[in-house]
Design a protein around this motif. Structure first.
Motif, PDB file in Angstrom:
ATOM      1  N   THR A 141       0.734  -1.034   0.016  1.00 55.90           N
ATOM      2  CA  THR A 141      -0.035   0.152  -0.164  1.00 55.90           C
ATOM      3  C   THR A 141       1.010   1.295  -0.133  1.00 55.90           C
ATOM      4  O   THR A 141       0.529   2.427  -0.550  1.00 55.90           O
ATOM      5  N   ASP A 142       2.132   1.623   0.455  1.00 57.38           N
ATOM      6  CA  ASP A 142       2.788   2.628   1.050  1.00 57.38           C
ATOM      7  C   ASP A 142       3.838   2.636  -0.765  1.00 57.38           C
ATOM      8  O   ASP A 142       3.420   3.671  -0.621  1.00 57.38           O
ATOM      9  N   LEU A 143       4.062   1.068  -1.345  1.00 58.47           N
ATOM     10  CA  LEU A 143       4.499   1.434  -2.871  1.00 58.47           C
ATOM     11  C   LEU A 143       3.352   2.299  -3.455  1.00 58.47           C
ATOM     12  O   LEU A 143       3.799   3.402  -4.274  1.00 58.47           O
ATOM     13  N   LEU A 144       1.942   2.008  -3.352  1.00 57.41           N
ATOM     14  CA  LEU A 144       1.658   2.127  -4.654  1.00 57.41           C
ATOM     15  C   LEU A 144       1.297   3.630  -4.304  1.00 57.41           C
ATOM     16  O   LEU A 144       0.665   4.375  -5.155  1.00 57.41           O
ATOM     17  N   LEU A 145       0.735   3.998  -2.826  1.00 61.07           N
ATOM     18  CA  LEU A 145       0.611   5.458  -2.531  1.00 61.07           C
ATOM     19  C   LEU A 145       1.954   6.538  -3.238  1.00 61.07           C
ATOM     20  O   LEU A 145       1.697   7.416  -4.046  1.00 61.07           O
ATOM     21  N   ALA A 146       3.100   5.802  -2.897  1.00 61.38           N
ATOM     22  CA  ALA A 146       4.072   6.610  -3.483  1.00 61.38           C
ATOM     23  C   ALA A 146       4.432   6.942  -4.524  1.00 61.38           C
ATOM     24  O   ALA A 146       4.577   7.471  -5.993  1.00 61.38           O
ATOM     25  N   VAL A 147       3.620   5.444  -5.590  1.00 61.39           N
ATOM     26  CA  VAL A 147       3.638   5.875  -7.273  1.00 61.39           C
ATOM     27  C   VAL A 147       2.407   6.260  -7.531  1.00 61.39           C
ATOM     28  O   VAL A 147       2.945   7.226  -8.650  1.00 61.39           O
ATOM     29  N   THR A 185       8.531  16.234  -6.812  1.00 59.17           N
ATOM     30  CA  THR A 185       7.237  15.343  -7.043  1.00 59.17           C
ATOM     31  C   THR A 185       6.318  15.647  -6.232  1.00 59.17           C
ATOM     32  O   THR A 185       6.724  16.530  -4.384  1.00 59.17           O
ATOM     33  N   LEU A 186       5.678  15.429  -5.827  1.00 56.56           N
ATOM     34  CA  LEU A 186       4.744  15.659  -4.552  1.00 56.56           C
ATOM     35  C   LEU A 186       5.530  14.831  -3.598  1.00 56.56           C
ATOM     36  O   LEU A 186       5.334  15.542  -2.388  1.00 56.56           O
ATOM     37  N   PRO A 187       5.329  13.362  -3.333  1.00 51.32           N
ATOM     38  CA  PRO A 187       5.134  13.150  -2.369  1.00 51.32           C
ATOM     39  C   PRO A 187       6.712  13.671  -1.385  1.00 51.32           C
ATOM     40  O   PRO A 187       7.815  13.015  -0.489  1.00 51.32           O
TER      41      PRO A 187
END
Length: 414
Positions: free
Chosen positions: A92-98, A119-121
């Protein structure tokens, strides 16, 4: 190591040490990752607040950062250790970062993207790579870093000097942390094995002491009966009872020796742990006093926890047995008990022939463990000291010191 189905003190020591020290190197790294994610989130929010008016779709950026904030706060506890940080959390963390990286190419202005706008993050994505590093090691960190790197290249301006630079830094940091995590786990496993070996060794030494004392009892009975029963005597009922007792003791010691040699549990009630309550040491030492052994003790009770009092009394008994067996039939011995605020000291002195320097080392190498195990081993396990002083013709003095619980008295070397 167990003793008759009961967990021995050595095994309990290992369990407590592992429970207290397990993951001691790894947990601070996980806490650092958790703090990093929160600080990186604050940095991302401040960067976006400073430049959101320049974005083509600023509202979409705020929506994403709001979701990022909620997820970061909700998953902070999960990132506090490897058992809570599951693969589902990391996915989930990786999906949110991508998602944030890809969105940056859609909501930001093309001119800003071409000039290398973050980028945003921003650096929050590095926390994802560090999480994979902590959970799976440097290989998983490299895989997560590669996914984020590809997303950054495809969704935010293509391969540029800044992109490549940031990706290399991300990969190096993630792989380094992952490698450190693997070393930490290997160190913890090595420490656990070492503690288990040490506890097993101490437990076996404790069993050896018990068997050593039992063998001495059997030998003492054989010596006494050999002196009391004349050669060729027919023997009466009492002789038969004593011989039956001798057979019982010999059988018990034979089984115990076999169990010790095979690594099995010690039979019989010897392994039962004594209750944790104070016991008067004077009462335990009184049976050792006779016409050849003089006991001097304070007029008030000398209280120690029952296990410590029993082990100290057994060590004194081993020292008295050595006097009776080695100092000669005319030798006398004196036992002096000193009750001090920080420790209890028992001195055993005899007027026998003594022994030459190095004699104890030779006896231990020859397999005679009376001093090394029954005396020094017991005091070592109690956190105390056992000092022996002797010279040829000057007798032997044994000084046993057991510190009281909570005292500041340092334990010397055995």
């Amino acid at each position: 190591m167990t003793d008759g189905g009961r967990t021995g003190p050595g095994a309990a020591t290992v369990g407590a040490a592992v429970a207290a020290g397990g993951m001691s190197v790894e947990l601070p790294l996980w806490r650092a990752i958790s703090f990093f994610r929160v600080l990186a989130l604050c940095y991302a929010l401040l960067r976006y607040f400073d430049s959101y008016l320049q974005f083509v779709h600023p509202v979409a950026g705020w929506i994403y950062l709001g979701a990022l904030t909620l997820w970061t706060l909700a998953s902070t506890r999960a990132f506090s250790g490897p058992h809570r940080c599951t693969w589902y959390v990391l996915a989930t963390d990786l999906l949110l970062a991508v998602t944030g990286i890809v969105m940056s190419g859609l909501v930001d202005a093309p001119s800003r993207i071409s000039h290398g706008a973050p980028t945003l993050p921003t650096i929050w994505a590095a926390g994802t790579v560090l999480g994979f590093a902590g959970r799976g090691g440097w290989r998983w960190a490299a895989a997560a870093g590669s996914v984020i790197g590809v997303a950054n290249i495809l969704g935010h301006g293509g391969p540029t000097g800044d992109n490549i630079h940031n990706i290399v830094l991300l990969m190096l940091a993630g792989c380094a942390i992952g490698y450190v995590m693997e070393l930490a786990r290997a160190s913890e496993a090595t420490l656990t094995r070492a503690l288990q070996v040490e506890a097993a060794t101490r437990e076996r030494e404790r069993l050896s002491r018990d068997i050593h004392d039992g063998v001495l009892q059997v030998l003492a009975l054989v010596q006494r009966r050999g002196a009391e029963v004349p050669s060729g005597a027919s023997g009466g009922p009492s002789d038969g009872a004593d011989l039956a007792e001798l057979g019982r003791l010999a059988g018990e010691q034979e089984r115990a020796l076999r169990a010790l040699m095979s690594g099995g549990p010690l039979p019989g009630p010897r392994g039962a742990r004594q209750p944790e309550q104070p016991q008067d040491l004077r009462a335990l030492l009184a049976p050792y006093a006779d016409e050849r052994v003089t006991l001097s003790a304070p007029g008030t009770p000398v209280l120690l926890p029952a296990p410590a009092a029993g082990e100290l009394a057994a060590a004194v008994g081993a020292a008295v047995d050595n006097v009776r067996r080695h100092a000669g039939p005319a030798a006398r011995a004196w036992i002096l008990v000193e009750d001090e605020p920080g420790a209890v000291t028992v001195s055993i002195r005899d007027d026998g022939p003594g022994f030459a320097p190095g004699r104890l080392g030779e006896a231990e190498r020859a397999g005679r463990l009376g001093v090394s195990q029954s005396i020094r081993g017991r005091l070592r396990d109690l956190g105390g000291t056992a000092e022996l002083y002797s010279a040829p013709g000057e007798g032997v003095e044994v000084e046993l010191t057991v510190p009281r619980a909570g005292s500041d008295a340092p334990a010397g070397a055995l």
